[in-house]
Design a protein around this motif. Sequence first.
Motif, PDB file in Angstrom:
ATOM      1  N   GLY A 222      37.037  42.817  45.918  1.00  0.00           N
ATOM      2  CA  GLY A 222      37.109  41.420  46.339  1.00  0.00           C
ATOM      3  C   GLY A 222      37.218  41.223  47.837  1.00  0.00           C
ATOM      4  N   GLY A 223      37.607  42.273  48.569  1.00  0.00           N
ATOM      5  CA  GLY A 223      37.725  42.162  50.015  1.00  0.00           C
ATOM      6  C   GLY A 223      38.879  41.262  50.424  1.00  0.00           C
ATOM      7  N   PRO A 224      38.953  40.895  51.703  1.00  0.00           N
ATOM      8  CA  PRO A 224      40.090  40.105  52.193  1.00  0.00           C
ATOM      9  C   PRO A 224      40.175  38.707  51.581  1.00  0.00           C
ATOM     10  CG  PRO A 224      38.383  40.330  53.891  1.00  0.00           C
ATOM     11  CD  PRO A 224      38.008  41.263  52.785  1.00  0.00           C
TER      12      PRO A 224
ATOM     13  N   TRP B 286      43.444  40.154  45.284  1.00  0.00           N
ATOM     14  CA  TRP B 286      43.923  40.466  43.934  1.00  0.00           C
ATOM     15  C   TRP B 286      42.916  41.310  43.149  1.00  0.00           C
ATOM     16  CZ3 TRP B 286      40.331  38.263  40.759  1.00  0.00           C
ATOM     17  CH2 TRP B 286      39.667  37.141  41.217  1.00  0.00           C
ATOM     18  N   TYR B 287      41.738  41.561  43.728  1.00  0.00           N
ATOM     19  CA  TYR B 287      40.742  42.448  43.107  1.00  0.00           C
ATOM     20  C   TYR B 287      40.399  43.548  44.107  1.00  0.00           C
ATOM     21  CZ  TYR B 287      36.845  43.735  40.051  1.00  0.00           C
ATOM     22  OH  TYR B 287      36.004  44.399  39.188  1.00  0.00           O
ATOM     23  N   PRO B 288      41.291  44.532  44.271  1.00  0.00           N
ATOM     24  CA  PRO B 288      41.167  45.479  45.386  1.00  0.00           C
ATOM     25  C   PRO B 288      40.152  46.590  45.179  1.00  0.00           C
ATOM     26  CG  PRO B 288      43.107  45.992  44.096  1.00  0.00           C
ATOM     27  CD  PRO B 288      42.536  44.736  43.508  1.00  0.00           C
TER      28      PRO B 288
ATOM     29  N   SER C  98      32.561  33.925  46.945  1.00  0.00           N
ATOM     30  CA  SER C  98      32.431  34.589  45.649  1.00  0.00           C
ATOM     31  C   SER C  98      32.336  36.094  45.847  1.00  0.00           C
ATOM     32  CB  SER C  98      31.185  34.087  44.915  1.00  0.00           C
ATOM     33  OG  SER C  98      30.007  34.408  45.633  1.00  0.00           O
ATOM     34  N   PHE C  99      32.483  36.838  44.744  1.00  0.00           N
ATOM     35  CA  PHE C  99      32.252  38.278  44.773  1.00  0.00           C
ATOM     36  C   PHE C  99      31.820  38.734  43.391  1.00  0.00           C
ATOM     37  CE2 PHE C  99      36.578  38.193  43.174  1.00  0.00           C
ATOM     38  CZ  PHE C  99      36.631  39.256  42.281  1.00  0.00           C
TER      39      PHE C  99
END
Length: 434
Positions: free
Chosen positions: A376-378, A382-384, A369-370
């Motif tokens: 969003g990390g690696p 899609w959430y850079p 999760s984030f």
Amino acid sequence: GTSHQQQKKKKKQQKKRGSRSEEEDGGKQMAASASSLKDPNSEYADRSSPLKQHQEHPTALPADCRYFANQAPAGGILMCQRPQAVAKKGEHLGSGPSLAQVYNAHYSGGFVDVAAHRLIVAAYHGGSAEARGAVVAVCLRTGDRTVISGAYAGEGGKQLERGAGPSFHHVIDVRAGTDGFLYAFSVPKEPTAQEIVRVCPESGDRVLVWKSRDARFGQLCASDAKKTPVQTHSQGFAVAPDGGFYLGIANPMTGRGLVHVSCDGSEVKPISVNSNDATLKRGEGPEIRGFLQGFTVHKDRVYAFTTQPKQFLEIDPSTGDRTLIVKGNAAGAIGERWAVWDEDHKVWWTAGLLNSVTVVAFDPATGKSFNAFKCGGPDFPWYPIAGHGPFQINSLNYGGVWKHPTEDRLLLAHDSVAIVELELFSGNSRILSL
């Protein structure tokens, strides 16, 4: 005459757009070859961010609210600023009745009407003794607002009401029925009661379908000698596939869990309940403590949160069995009020925590999760970029959260009185409607 009106209009546009300092003009020159906005014809194309990370992930929204200069109370862009701050200026975004200058106003739960490209959301305003509720439609293209049913403040603060039937008091949620009507979940003036109201989407007329602690409607009762009615609560509501309704119950003596109200309000039965009363107990799985709340129906399963401990559960209505999806081991690890399935990214967005902005994506396939305040990390490329702009302010609380039907965005009932868009591929956000 006409010249004077044109000057007034020009001044209003300048106020909306804000102004640039020399430093910002320098930023414009830096961004001349690489803009942070995808649309070169955007109204705010000349307010591009000079920051490299923003230009590498350009936004499709009309303004780049990630750039601090565009967020500034003085000289910034209205849609990039904190909604309550814009409201205090007497400004609006989108036309129609607004909550912006109304006492103790809040947007709450609702749903996206995909066919009409609008958000239908519950709203209320006023003190607890005299709260007035409404069902409001917000156009996802323009941010314009239309009252479908209920009370609202007109010109000069005059109280108006659309639709006939019992007036709303404190509307918490609204969902689409299986019969073409809307169904609002509301707390009447009696603070321990709840009611379900059918709303005609054309006329706004209201009909009471069910009310707790009211002998005219079905009630779930314990098996004791007094046939004690089981207490429902106001933190969970959904329309069932058969046209009935899901509600939560929370009582240390009679049980906690999920119940079903028939579509005509004549019967209430347990669906998934922890109880020492054998006539109420149904289903196996994690114990339900605190409130079971925030219901979402997805592929014939009901998804809900428990508050003690913080868990996100999948419930099979046919058996009542409960399966743990994820457990939050700390405040903010998951939301506790709303769950939204994101089919594009195959994650659950869990949101809502009092005195907080908690918007967390959870991937059930990986268990990872984030928080939307961080990138969003690696695991979630899609959430850079972490969310910026009006999304950042610390006042989402229990405001609703939805996935945009055609764009890679979340919609949030933010800062009590605004609908905010958060663009997932850029981390940019803006006020859509205020």
